[in-house]
Design an enzyme around this catalytic site. Structure first.
Site, short mmCIF file in Angstrom:
data_model
loop_
_atom_site.label_atom_id
_atom_site.label_comp_id
_atom_site.label_asym_id
_atom_site.label_seq_id
_atom_site.Cartn_x
_atom_site.Cartn_y
_atom_site.Cartn_z
N GLU A 1 22.55 -12.11 19.25
CA GLU A 1 22.50 -10.65 19.29
C GLU A 1 23.69 -10.10 18.49
O GLU A 1 24.80 -10.59 18.66
CB GLU A 1 22.58 -10.13 20.73
CG GLU A 1 22.37 -8.64 20.77
CD GLU A 1 22.39 -8.06 22.19
OE1 GLU A 1 22.54 -8.79 23.17
OE2 GLU A 1 22.25 -6.84 22.29
N ALA B 1 29.90 -12.13 27.32
CA ALA B 1 28.85 -13.10 27.60
C ALA B 1 27.55 -12.63 26.95
O ALA B 1 27.49 -11.51 26.43
CB ALA B 1 28.64 -13.23 29.10
N MET B 2 26.53 -13.50 27.01
CA MET B 2 25.27 -13.16 26.36
C MET B 2 24.10 -13.64 27.21
O MET B 2 24.05 -14.77 27.67
CB MET B 2 25.23 -13.81 24.96
CG MET B 2 23.95 -13.59 24.21
SD MET B 2 23.67 -11.83 23.86
CE MET B 2 21.89 -11.78 23.86
N GLU B 3 23.13 -12.73 27.35
CA GLU B 3 22.03 -12.91 28.30
C GLU B 3 20.84 -13.71 27.77
O GLU B 3 19.71 -13.50 28.24
CB GLU B 3 21.54 -11.52 28.73
CG GLU B 3 20.80 -10.70 27.65
CD GLU B 3 21.66 -9.70 26.88
OE1 GLU B 3 22.88 -9.90 26.82
OE2 GLU B 3 21.10 -8.73 26.35
N ASN B 4 21.04 -14.66 26.86
CA ASN B 4 19.92 -15.44 26.33
C ASN B 4 18.99 -15.90 27.46
O ASN B 4 19.46 -16.34 28.51
CB ASN B 4 20.45 -16.69 25.62
CG ASN B 4 21.64 -16.39 24.75
OD1 ASN B 4 21.53 -15.59 23.83
ND2 ASN B 4 22.78 -16.96 25.07
N HIS C 1 25.85 -8.80 35.48
CA HIS C 1 25.34 -8.03 34.33
C HIS C 1 24.37 -8.88 33.51
O HIS C 1 23.25 -8.45 33.22
CB HIS C 1 26.52 -7.56 33.47
CG HIS C 1 26.14 -6.81 32.25
ND1 HIS C 1 26.17 -5.43 32.18
CD2 HIS C 1 25.70 -7.22 31.03
CE1 HIS C 1 25.78 -5.03 30.99
NE2 HIS C 1 25.48 -6.11 30.26
N GLU C 2 24.80 -10.07 33.14
CA GLU C 2 23.93 -10.92 32.30
C GLU C 2 22.67 -11.32 33.06
O GLU C 2 21.58 -11.34 32.50
CB GLU C 2 24.68 -12.16 31.80
CG GLU C 2 26.00 -11.90 31.07
CD GLU C 2 25.92 -10.85 29.98
OE1 GLU C 2 24.85 -10.68 29.38
OE2 GLU C 2 26.94 -10.17 29.73
N HIS D 1 20.15 -8.56 33.10
CA HIS D 1 19.44 -8.40 31.82
C HIS D 1 18.10 -9.14 31.81
O HIS D 1 17.24 -8.84 31.00
CB HIS D 1 20.29 -8.95 30.66
CG HIS D 1 21.18 -7.92 30.01
ND1 HIS D 1 20.76 -6.66 29.69
CD2 HIS D 1 22.46 -8.01 29.56
CE1 HIS D 1 21.76 -6.00 29.09
NE2 HIS D 1 22.80 -6.79 29.01
N GLU E 1 21.56 -1.75 27.72
CA GLU E 1 22.97 -1.87 28.09
C GLU E 1 23.40 -0.78 29.09
O GLU E 1 24.08 -1.08 30.07
CB GLU E 1 23.86 -1.86 26.85
CG GLU E 1 23.64 -3.08 25.93
CD GLU E 1 23.82 -4.42 26.63
OE1 GLU E 1 24.34 -4.47 27.76
OE2 GLU E 1 23.40 -5.45 26.04
N1 B3K Z 1 24.16 -8.24 25.02
C1 B3K Z 1 25.44 -8.86 24.80
C2 B3K Z 1 26.24 -8.20 23.73
C3 B3K Z 1 25.99 -8.72 22.40
C4 B3K Z 1 26.99 -8.14 21.42
C5 B3K Z 1 26.70 -8.54 20.04
N2 B3K Z 1 27.68 -8.09 19.10
C6 B3K Z 1 26.24 -8.91 26.06
C7 B3K Z 1 25.91 -7.91 27.07
O1 B3K Z 1 26.05 -6.72 26.90
O2 B3K Z 1 25.44 -8.29 28.09
ZN ZN Z 2 24.68 -6.19 28.44
#
Ligand code: B3K
Ligand code: ZN
Length: 880
Positions: free
Chosen positions: A130, A270-273, A305-306, A309, A328
């Site tokens: 992302e 962090a990232m919600e993959n 939060h993640e 998502h 977000e």
């Molecule tokens: N969705 C990601 C953020 C990604 C940022 C990319 N530059 C984390 C979050 O907001 O949960």
């Molecule tokens: Zn987020």
């Protein structure tokens, strides 16, 4: 500049994709310098696309920094004239509305310092896609409205025993040459930005969660072996979050496995993959010895939060990146409510509002000002902002306030049900809220399109004869770059009226004592009848809207609210207003060259708070915290850095001197030797204890510093140790500070997270963190310019949280920052563009500072080869 005139992308130009990808099959053959990526895509003409009149349009695949090896369609190698490699991607001539496309390319994860796409962190492969990182992995329509089922095969040497991707593991084995091979399949269609891959020599902890419908989900948290003892808190937080989302939103987890991986090199939290969240180590790993309470709470909220998502972002995703706040803003609102339920609601609100007022208001009033749903961008990475996240969450919160909790839940249920599996817009969210409740949010929508922080001016009058009290409220939103003459917004102003005994007055027959006034006009009057005495208003309770509220409170009225307001947020806010009044007066005295006068009203207010044993200690700690220099700067029309610093230090010292016995008594009372717990009550106790310690040390008396020395020596937990060390660094003799810093480092040098804390304590110290020391830290063996956490701790700490040293009159801080930003831009444009933020507000500063800050910006602009990220921020800042 590399890209002299980066293109601006506009929301109004949005078009649906020409082609859809039903299935994406990826194979990775991992190698640090030559990873081979094969992608096989089932491509289909999008029935919703404009058919046009000239046959099938060409297929555009985004691709950046990729070495193209081959292109085949339906199993046949494509001759070169059928495709064209261009800047940013690949254009393919198309002959049939459906076909299978196979592309092979090579990438070099080891050379990827942007931490976007596939890269290496401490020898571990990981991804960040992302917003537009997938195009650095392979050629693909890298946009969130193209959703596909992914199957991923990873092949790696046996030294990478853990090979992860999204979804469920469906196959594994060994290749003929002894390498490991694993295949994952994610049954949920998703956009490429949610793709993830991890490969490394990792350990994991495992747990299970049984969903409300009785399905058992496996939970795994992966990290390097040395960190395996630091996973428990995140795992507990995850289970709390999963339960909370079922209870509060009726949302259940959907896969059989949920994985989290901790990595040291990460651009954000962090990232919600899907099914495979990747976390910055600092936002997931914690143990009492190594992590502060603030870190424990941050981990709880980011894990939640993640996880949240998975519904607000993954199951229902964004149509395009202008809609970023759809996922977000909503998810920040969800995590804030979760944290409020897990801890102190008032304290969580105070913390969030402090960030909003300090940094989001500054963004709203600066050159990068943009609406919650931006209209245009050059680089989308620059729009992961406080406006999109925090103001976006405030917008969702206002819908919640206006509709009420049950109606809001009906709206969210409809939203998730109606749009499950789709890529949608902020408008779709608002429509679901309306449709589920037969509500009209027409005017409210302006919050999504108008930038800037609204200002409310409130006046009141009381008619004793009629028993009528009237509040007159004007609203005004200032012009922002590209947006003038704003329309009135729909603003909920939660209000109560306090009588002389400090109790709330009844506002209607039924005896309600609180009401939410809905402001819709530029100027509006609200009349309360049957009011027996002249009341004191408690306005914008709980910070019911992200606005600046002006009402001419006298100091004694603020002291009264600090003692009596039953809304804890407003109780705190009254103290903040009192402090702001005192600090503003002192700045005037300082600039006039007068002797600074002791702020008696504020000291009296603080004394009453400190002596109030009935209040939550966490709230007391917040009430005793002066607004930061950054927040003070945001208050002023023109910023005079030296006056802010002088006023703030004077007030702090005056409070410390006046209330020393009270601080000491409270410190002693709270300094219990109980085993560490991250429960809210214990966190509250430590936070007030350490607030008292900081004030005590500000007296610089040796007996006070001894308390800090002994607290540090006991080393019971990192909250207490870091607070004690911080106080000694700030207020103790320099040689003493140096010695404590050195032994602390010797003790903790193996622990990355503690070393980051150690860097931050120095760079942010107003007395110790001089530019010279910060420069020395850059040369420290533990510092890495390629690690964002360390950059944020040292350079970010200095430029964003060390107002005194950064704003030195000679401009050395500004010049230093511009040098660092220029160096960083070559390695990691996203981090460079973030770090430059303190320079973007140059116009707000008094002339001499403004000139110096502007020249620092110009040095960057003249540098010749800026990334698109940095170019956008710097050019907008200079052209405002
Ligand atoms: N969705 C990601 C953020 C990604 C940022 C990319 N530059 C984390 C979050 O907001 O949960
Ligand atoms: Zn987020």
């Amino acid at each position: 500049m590399k890209d002299n005139q980066p293109r601006t992308i506009y929301l109004k130009d949005y078009k649906v994709p020409d082609y859809l990808i039903d299935h994406t099959e990826l194979t990775f053959d991992l190698d640090p310098q030559a990873t081979l990526v094969k992608s096989r895509l089932k491509v289909r003409r999008n029935p919703a696309a404009d058919p046009g009149d000239s046959g099938l349009p060409a297929l555009w695949l985004d691709g950046v920094d990729l070495e193209l090896l081959s292109v085949s369609i339906n199993g046949k190698l494509l001759p070169a004239q059928r495709y064209q490699e261009m800047t940013g991607g690949l254009l393919l001539a198309v002959e049939t509305p459906e076909f299978e496309l196979e592309v092979q390319n090579r990438i070099a994860p080891e050379s990827n310092t942007s931490l976007e796409g596939l890269y290496l962190s401490n020898g571990m492969y990981c991804t960040q896609c992302e917003a537009e990182g997938f195009r650095k992995i392979t050629f693909y329509p890298d946009r969130p409205d193209v959703m596909s089922i992914f199957t991923t095969t990873i092949v790696a040497p046996a030294s990478y025993p853990v090979l992860l991707s999204n979804g469920n593991k469906i196959d594994s084995g060994t290749t003929q040459d002894g390498r490991l091979r694993v295949t994952w399949e994610d049954p949920f269609a998703k956009p490429a930005y949610l793709f993830a891959l991890v490969a490394g020599d990792l350990q994991y902890v495992e747990d299970t969660f049984t969903t409300s419908s009785g399905r058992e989900v496996k939970l795994q948290l992966f990290t390097e072996a040395r960190n395996i003892r630091k996973c428990e808190h995140a795992m507990v937080s995850l289970k709390h979050a999963m339960r909370w989302d079922e209870e509060v939103y009726g949302r259940e987890y959907d896969l059989d496995i949920f994985m989290i991986v901790a990595v040291d090199h990460f651009n954000m939290g962090a990232m919600e993959n899907k099914g495979l969240n990747i976390f910055n180590s600092a936002c997931v790993l914690a143990s009492p010895e190594t992590a502060t309470d603030a870190a424990f709470q941050r981990i709880e909220s980011i894990v939640a939060h993640e996880y949240f998502h998975n519904w607000s972002g993954n199951r229902v995703t964004c149509r395009d990146w202008f809609q970023l706040s759809l996922k977000e803003g909503f998810t920040v609102f969800r995590d804030a409510e979760f944290s409020a339920d897990m801890n102190s609601r008032a304290v969580k609100r105070i913390e969030d509002v402090t960030v909003l007022r300090t940094a989001q208001f500054a963004e709203d009033g600066g050159p990068m000002s943009h609406p919650v749903r931006p209209d245009s961008y050059m680089e989308i990475s620059n729009f992961y902002t406080l406006t999109v996240y925090e103001k976006g969450a405030e917008v969702v919160r206002m819908i919640h306030t206006i509709l009420g909790p049950e109606a809001f839940r009906r709206g969210s249920d409809l939203y998730f049900e109606r749009h499950d599996g789709c890529a949608v817009t902020c408008e779709d969210f608002v429509v679901a809220m309306e449709d589920a409740n037969d509500a009209d949010l027409k005017q409210f929508r302006r919050w999504y399109s108008q930038a800037g922080t609204p200002v409310l001016d409130v006046e009141d009058r009381y008619d004793e004869d009629k028993g009528e009290y009237t509040l007159k409220i004007r609203q005004h939103t200032p012009d922002t770059p590209g947006q003038k003459d704003k329309l009135p917004l729909c603003i909920p102003v939660t209000t109560a009226l306090l009588g002389a005994d400090g109790k709330e007055l009844p506002l209607n027959q039924a005896g309600a004592t609180e009401t939410t006034l809905l402001l819709t006009e530029a100027c509006q009057e609200f009349v309360f009848g049957n009011i027996k005495e002249r009341p004191l208003p408690s306005l914008l309770r709980g910070f019911s809207a992200p606005v600046k509220l002006r009402y001419d409170y006298r100091d004694h009225q603020l002291q009264f609210l600090m003692r009596h307001d039953s809304d804890e947020f407003n109780r705190w806010d009254a103290g903040q207003r009192l402090a702001l009044n005192a600090l503003a007066a002192l700045q005037v005295q300082f600039r006039a060259g007068e002797a600074l006068r002791t702020p008696d009203a504020l000291i009296a207010g603080y004394a009453s708070v400190l002596g109030n044993g009935a209040l939550d200690p966490a709230l007391v700690a917040k009430m005793l915290a002066l607004p930061s220099a950054q927040e003070l700067a945001e208050q002023e029309g023109e910023i005079h850095a030296a006056a802010i610093i002088a006023a703030r230090e004077f007030v702090r010292n005056a409070i410390a001197d006046a209330l020393k016995p009270e601080f000491l008594a409270r410190y002693r009372q709270l300094d219990q030797r109980t085993p560490y717990s991250a429960e809210a009550a214990d966190i509250a106790r430590r936070s007030l204890k350490n607030t008292c310690l900081a004030y005590l040390c500000a007296t610089m008396d040796d007996d006070a510093l001894d308390l800090a020395r002994s607290q540090l020596a006991r080393g019971e937990n990192m909250t207490d140790s870091a607070s004690a060390l911080g106080a000694l660094v700030e207020f103790g003799p320099v040689e003493d500070a140096e010695q404590h810093l050195e032994s602390f480092y010797q003790q903790w040098q193996q622990d990355t997270q503690v070393v980051e804390t150690w860097f931050g304590l120095q760079s942010t110290s107003a007395s110790y963190g001089t530019l010279e020391r910060v420069q020395q830290l850059l040369g420290h063996s533990a510092f890495e310019l390629t690690n964002p956490n360390k950059v944020r701790a040292v350079i970010g700490g200095f430029a964003m949280r060390n107002f005194k040293q950064f704003h030195k009159e000679d401009g050395s801080g500004y010049e230093f920052l511009s040098d660092q930003v220029i160096a960083l831009d070559k390695l990691n444009p996203q981090i460079a563009a973030r770090l430059v933020t303190p320079l973007t507000r140059w116009k707000k500063y008094a002339a001499s500072d403004a000139g110096l800050i502007k020249s620092a910006l110009q040095r960057i602009a003249e540098c010749g080869s800026l990334s698109r990220d940095l170019f956008e921020v710097v050019s907008k800042s200079l052209s405002e």
